[in-house]
Design a protein around this motif. Structure first.
Motif, PDB file in Angstrom:
ATOM      1  N   LYS A 167      13.708 -28.864  -8.905  1.00 58.80           N
ATOM      2  CA  LYS A 167      13.885 -28.344 -10.256  1.00 58.80           C
ATOM      3  C   LYS A 167      15.265 -27.736 -10.443  1.00 58.80           C
ATOM      4  O   LYS A 167      15.896 -27.895 -11.492  1.00 58.80           O
ATOM      5  CB  LYS A 167      12.798 -27.301 -10.548  1.00 58.80           C
ATOM      6  N   GLN A 168      15.730 -27.040  -9.426  1.00 58.03           N
ATOM      7  CA  GLN A 168      17.061 -26.436  -9.518  1.00 58.03           C
ATOM      8  C   GLN A 168      18.144 -27.501  -9.547  1.00 58.03           C
ATOM      9  O   GLN A 168      19.127 -27.386 -10.295  1.00 58.03           O
ATOM     10  CB  GLN A 168      17.279 -25.488  -8.332  1.00 58.03           C
ATOM     11  N   GLU A 169      17.989 -28.549  -8.743  1.00 59.11           N
ATOM     12  CA  GLU A 169      18.961 -29.645  -8.759  1.00 59.11           C
ATOM     13  C   GLU A 169      18.999 -30.330 -10.119  1.00 59.11           C
ATOM     14  O   GLU A 169      20.068 -30.675 -10.632  1.00 59.11           O
ATOM     15  CB  GLU A 169      18.617 -30.651  -7.661  1.00 59.11           C
ATOM     16  N   GLU A 170      17.825 -30.527 -10.724  1.00 62.08           N
ATOM     17  CA  GLU A 170      17.768 -31.142 -12.048  1.00 62.08           C
ATOM     18  C   GLU A 170      18.416 -30.251 -13.101  1.00 62.08           C
ATOM     19  O   GLU A 170      19.124 -30.732 -13.997  1.00 62.08           O
ATOM     20  CB  GLU A 170      16.311 -31.427 -12.422  1.00 62.08           C
ATOM     21  N   LYS A 199       0.822  -1.204   0.000  1.00 60.69           N
ATOM     22  CA  LYS A 199       0.000   0.000   0.000  1.00 60.69           C
ATOM     23  C   LYS A 199       0.861   1.260   0.000  1.00 60.69           C
ATOM     24  O   LYS A 199       0.542   2.237  -0.686  1.00 60.69           O
ATOM     25  CB  LYS A 199      -0.921  -0.012   1.222  1.00 60.69           C
ATOM     26  N   ASN A 200       1.947   1.248   0.768  1.00 53.54           N
ATOM     27  CA  ASN A 200       2.804   2.431   0.842  1.00 53.54           C
ATOM     28  C   ASN A 200       4.258   1.976   0.984  1.00 53.54           C
ATOM     29  O   ASN A 200       4.784   1.874   2.103  1.00 53.54           O
ATOM     30  CB  ASN A 200       2.406   3.315   2.028  1.00 53.54           C
ATOM     31  N   PRO A 201       4.951   1.665  -0.132  1.00 51.60           N
ATOM     32  CA  PRO A 201       6.344   1.199  -0.043  1.00 51.60           C
ATOM     33  C   PRO A 201       7.276   2.239   0.554  1.00 51.60           C
ATOM     34  O   PRO A 201       8.285   1.891   1.182  1.00 51.60           O
ATOM     35  CB  PRO A 201       6.709   0.898  -1.505  1.00 51.60           C
ATOM     36  N   GLY A 202       6.959   3.523   0.373  1.00 50.55           N
ATOM     37  CA  GLY A 202       7.846   4.554   0.888  1.00 50.55           C
ATOM     38  C   GLY A 202       7.906   4.612   2.396  1.00 50.55           C
ATOM     39  O   GLY A 202       8.838   5.182   2.962  1.00 50.55           O
ATOM     40  N   VAL A 203       6.926   4.018   3.088  1.00 49.25           N
ATOM     41  CA  VAL A 203       6.888   4.047   4.547  1.00 49.25           C
ATOM     42  C   VAL A 203       7.244   2.691   5.148  1.00 49.25           C
ATOM     43  O   VAL A 203       8.022   2.600   6.097  1.00 49.25           O
ATOM     44  CB  VAL A 203       5.490   4.490   5.038  1.00 49.25           C
ATOM     45  N   TRP A 204       6.698   1.614   4.564  1.00 48.44           N
ATOM     46  CA  TRP A 204       6.826   0.298   5.185  1.00 48.44           C
ATOM     47  C   TRP A 204       7.883  -0.586   4.528  1.00 48.44           C
ATOM     48  O   TRP A 204       7.987  -1.762   4.859  1.00 48.44           O
ATOM     49  CB  TRP A 204       5.474  -0.431   5.133  1.00 48.44           C
ATOM     50  N   LEU A 205       8.677  -0.043   3.635  1.00 46.24           N
ATOM     51  CA  LEU A 205       9.680  -0.863   2.951  1.00 46.24           C
ATOM     52  C   LEU A 205      10.848  -1.181   3.881  1.00 46.24           C
ATOM     53  O   LEU A 205      11.390  -0.301   4.547  1.00 46.24           O
ATOM     54  CB  LEU A 205      10.207  -0.142   1.702  1.00 46.24           C
ATOM     55  N   ASN A 206      11.236  -2.439   3.935  1.00 49.38           N
ATOM     56  CA  ASN A 206      12.411  -2.871   4.683  1.00 49.38           C
ATOM     57  C   ASN A 206      13.617  -2.818   3.754  1.00 49.38           C
ATOM     58  O   ASN A 206      13.755  -3.637   2.842  1.00 49.38           O
ATOM     59  CB  ASN A 206      12.209  -4.295   5.221  1.00 49.38           C
ATOM     60  N   THR A 207      14.510  -1.831   3.961  1.00 48.99           N
ATOM     61  CA  THR A 207      15.641  -1.641   3.052  1.00 48.99           C
ATOM     62  C   THR A 207      16.670  -2.755   3.145  1.00 48.99           C
ATOM     63  O   THR A 207      17.531  -2.867   2.267  1.00 48.99           O
ATOM     64  CB  THR A 207      16.320  -0.297   3.350  1.00 48.99           C
ATOM     65  N   ALA A 208      16.600  -3.585   4.189  1.00 52.92           N
ATOM     66  CA  ALA A 208      17.542  -4.702   4.305  1.00 52.92           C
ATOM     67  C   ALA A 208      17.160  -5.865   3.403  1.00 52.92           C
ATOM     68  O   ALA A 208      17.960  -6.789   3.212  1.00 52.92           O
ATOM     69  CB  ALA A 208      17.626  -5.176   5.758  1.00 52.92           C
ATOM     70  N   GLN A 209      15.960  -5.840   2.837  1.00 49.25           N
ATOM     71  CA  GLN A 209      15.481  -6.885   1.955  1.00 49.25           C
ATOM     72  C   GLN A 209      15.287  -6.321   0.546  1.00 49.25           C
ATOM     73  O   GLN A 209      15.025  -5.125   0.383  1.00 49.25           O
ATOM     74  CB  GLN A 209      14.159  -7.475   2.472  1.00 49.25           C
ATOM     75  N   PRO A 210      15.418  -7.155  -0.471  1.00 52.65           N
ATOM     76  CA  PRO A 210      15.261  -6.658  -1.849  1.00 52.65           C
ATOM     77  C   PRO A 210      13.830  -6.225  -2.145  1.00 52.65           C
ATOM     78  O   PRO A 210      12.901  -6.501  -1.378  1.00 52.65           O
ATOM     79  CB  PRO A 210      15.670  -7.871  -2.700  1.00 52.65           C
ATOM     80  N   LEU A 211      13.678  -5.558  -3.286  1.00 50.75           N
ATOM     81  CA  LEU A 211      12.375  -5.020  -3.683  1.00 50.75           C
ATOM     82  C   LEU A 211      11.487  -6.117  -4.269  1.00 50.75           C
ATOM     83  O   LEU A 211      11.174  -6.131  -5.466  1.00 50.75           O
ATOM     84  CB  LEU A 211      12.560  -3.892  -4.699  1.00 50.75           C
ATOM     85  N   CYS A 212      11.088  -7.079  -3.451  1.00 43.13           N
ATOM     86  CA  CYS A 212      10.211  -8.148  -3.909  1.00 43.13           C
ATOM     87  C   CYS A 212       9.276  -8.548  -2.779  1.00 43.13           C
ATOM     88  O   CYS A 212       9.578  -8.352  -1.597  1.00 43.13           O
ATOM     89  CB  CYS A 212      11.015  -9.357  -4.383  1.00 43.13           C
ATOM     90  N   LYS A 213       8.148  -9.102  -3.173  1.00 42.77           N
ATOM     91  CA  LYS A 213       7.193  -9.567  -2.193  1.00 42.77           C
ATOM     92  C   LYS A 213       7.725 -10.806  -1.482  1.00 42.77           C
ATOM     93  O   LYS A 213       8.654 -11.467  -1.962  1.00 42.77           O
ATOM     94  CB  LYS A 213       5.861  -9.871  -2.871  1.00 42.77           C
ATOM     95  N   ALA A 214       7.127 -11.104  -0.330  1.00 41.93           N
ATOM     96  CA  ALA A 214       7.551 -12.288   0.424  1.00 41.93           C
ATOM     97  C   ALA A 214       7.294 -13.542  -0.411  1.00 41.93           C
ATOM     98  O   ALA A 214       6.285 -13.659  -1.108  1.00 41.93           O
ATOM     99  CB  ALA A 214       6.794 -12.361   1.750  1.00 41.93           C
ATOM    100  N   PHE A 215       8.230 -14.470  -0.373  1.00 48.72           N
ATOM    101  CA  PHE A 215       8.109 -15.691  -1.164  1.00 48.72           C
ATOM    102  C   PHE A 215       8.587 -16.876  -0.323  1.00 48.72           C
ATOM    103  O   PHE A 215       9.295 -16.713   0.673  1.00 48.72           O
ATOM    104  CB  PHE A 215       8.936 -15.602  -2.451  1.00 48.72           C
ATOM    105  N   ILE A 216       8.211 -18.055  -0.732  1.00 49.65           N
ATOM    106  CA  ILE A 216       8.583 -19.292  -0.042  1.00 49.65           C
ATOM    107  C   ILE A 216       9.209 -20.237  -1.061  1.00 49.65           C
ATOM    108  O   ILE A 216       8.636 -20.470  -2.140  1.00 49.65           O
ATOM    109  CB  ILE A 216       7.364 -19.961   0.633  1.00 49.65           C
ATOM    110  N   VAL A 217      10.373 -20.781  -0.748  1.00 51.72           N
ATOM    111  CA  VAL A 217      11.038 -21.761  -1.605  1.00 51.72           C
ATOM    112  C   VAL A 217      10.542 -23.145  -1.224  1.00 51.72           C
ATOM    113  O   VAL A 217      10.761 -23.606  -0.104  1.00 51.72           O
ATOM    114  CB  VAL A 217      12.569 -21.664  -1.463  1.00 51.72           C
ATOM    115  N   THR A 218       9.867 -23.809  -2.131  1.00 49.12           N
ATOM    116  CA  THR A 218       9.302 -25.127  -1.860  1.00 49.12           C
ATOM    117  C   THR A 218      10.292 -26.227  -2.234  1.00 49.12           C
ATOM    118  O   THR A 218      11.322 -25.979  -2.888  1.00 49.12           O
ATOM    119  CB  THR A 218       8.005 -25.317  -2.660  1.00 49.12           C
ATOM    120  N   ASP A 219       9.972 -27.446  -1.812  1.00 44.99           N
ATOM    121  CA  ASP A 219      10.808 -28.591  -2.169  1.00 44.99           C
ATOM    122  C   ASP A 219      10.811 -28.822  -3.677  1.00 44.99           C
ATOM    123  O   ASP A 219      11.812 -29.272  -4.249  1.00 44.99           O
ATOM    124  CB  ASP A 219      10.318 -29.846  -1.441  1.00 44.99           C
TER     125      ASP A 219
END
Length: 224
Positions: A177-180, A152-172
């Motif tokens: 797929k990466q190993e293959e 809603k407001n990246p200029g206020v709630w953005l965490n500068t220690a993390q990249p400019l991307c939404k939260a994500f989860i790495v699944t098995d």
């Protein structure tokens, strides 16, 4: 006479004396020979070259070289704290492209669909640069922006220690797929190296046969 001869500069005196005297330690202004103090002790056998940090996203050690070993370096505890980062600083990396030796544009990576950018004007290239910079500049895990309010407001709630991307989860499944993918690339590299080795062996064998045939040709001429 030479005793009353006057010299107005050290080079003029050096030209007059020639190589008969070493004037490297002579102070022309005071007319005195400076003492050369040699520090006793073991020689410095350190062969490591000074390394300077040339890129802001790649943290490298910096070696400080001093001619006075007895000097002590004082540290400022306030400067030791990491400086605050500018908001949306990753956008400065946009527009930078990589070219190969033939000056052709190198194709960029395709990010997974689960990675989505956050912030005004955040393109796929900016997102890729932000994630790559976060991997190089921080040892902390990359989780993305965990706060839902950042959308809603990246200029206020953005965490500068993390990249400019939404939260994500790495699944098995993502890991498999990466190993293959890595396995297939290594397999192709192995086949290419094997083909190159066989080509060198075949070339060496054909070269030896050519030299043998040339030698037989000379023997026939001698018999004639």
């Amino acid at each position: 006479s030479d005793k009353n001869k006057k010299f107005r500069s050290k080079p003029q005196l050096a030209r007059y004396l020639g190589n008969s005297m070493d004037l490297s330690s002579f102070d022309f202004r005071t007319g005195k020979i400076t003492r050369i103090i040699e520090h006793a002790g073991k020689p410095d056998l350190n062969t490591s070259l000074p390394v300077r940090q040339t890129a802001s996203i790649f943290k490298q050690p910096v070696t400080k070289v001093t001619n006075h070993p007895s000097n002590k370096v004082k540290t400022d505890p306030q400067k030791a704290v990491d400086q605050p980062r500018q908001l949306f600083w990753e956008k400065k990396l946009s527009g930078l492209n990589a070219y190969d030796i033939a000056e052709e544009l190198v194709k960029t990576m395709d990010l997974p669909k689960g990675l989505q950018g956050v912030g005004p004007g955040c393109t796929d290239k900016t997102l890729l640069s932000a994630i790559a910079s976060a991997l190089h500049t921080s040892s902390a895990p990359i989780t993305g922006q965990l706060s839902a309010a950042v959308e809603k407001n990246p200029g206020v709630w953005l965490n500068t220690a993390q990249p400019l991307c939404k939260a994500f989860i790495v699944t098995d499944e993502d890991i498999r797929k990466q190993e293959e993918l890595v396995y297939n690339v290594r397999k192709r590299l192995e086949e290419a190296l094997m083909a190159d080795m066989l080509a060198h062996v075949e070339e060496a064998a054909s070269g030896g046969e050519a030299l043998k045939d040339e030698g037989n040709c000379h023997d026939d001429k001698d018999d004639v």
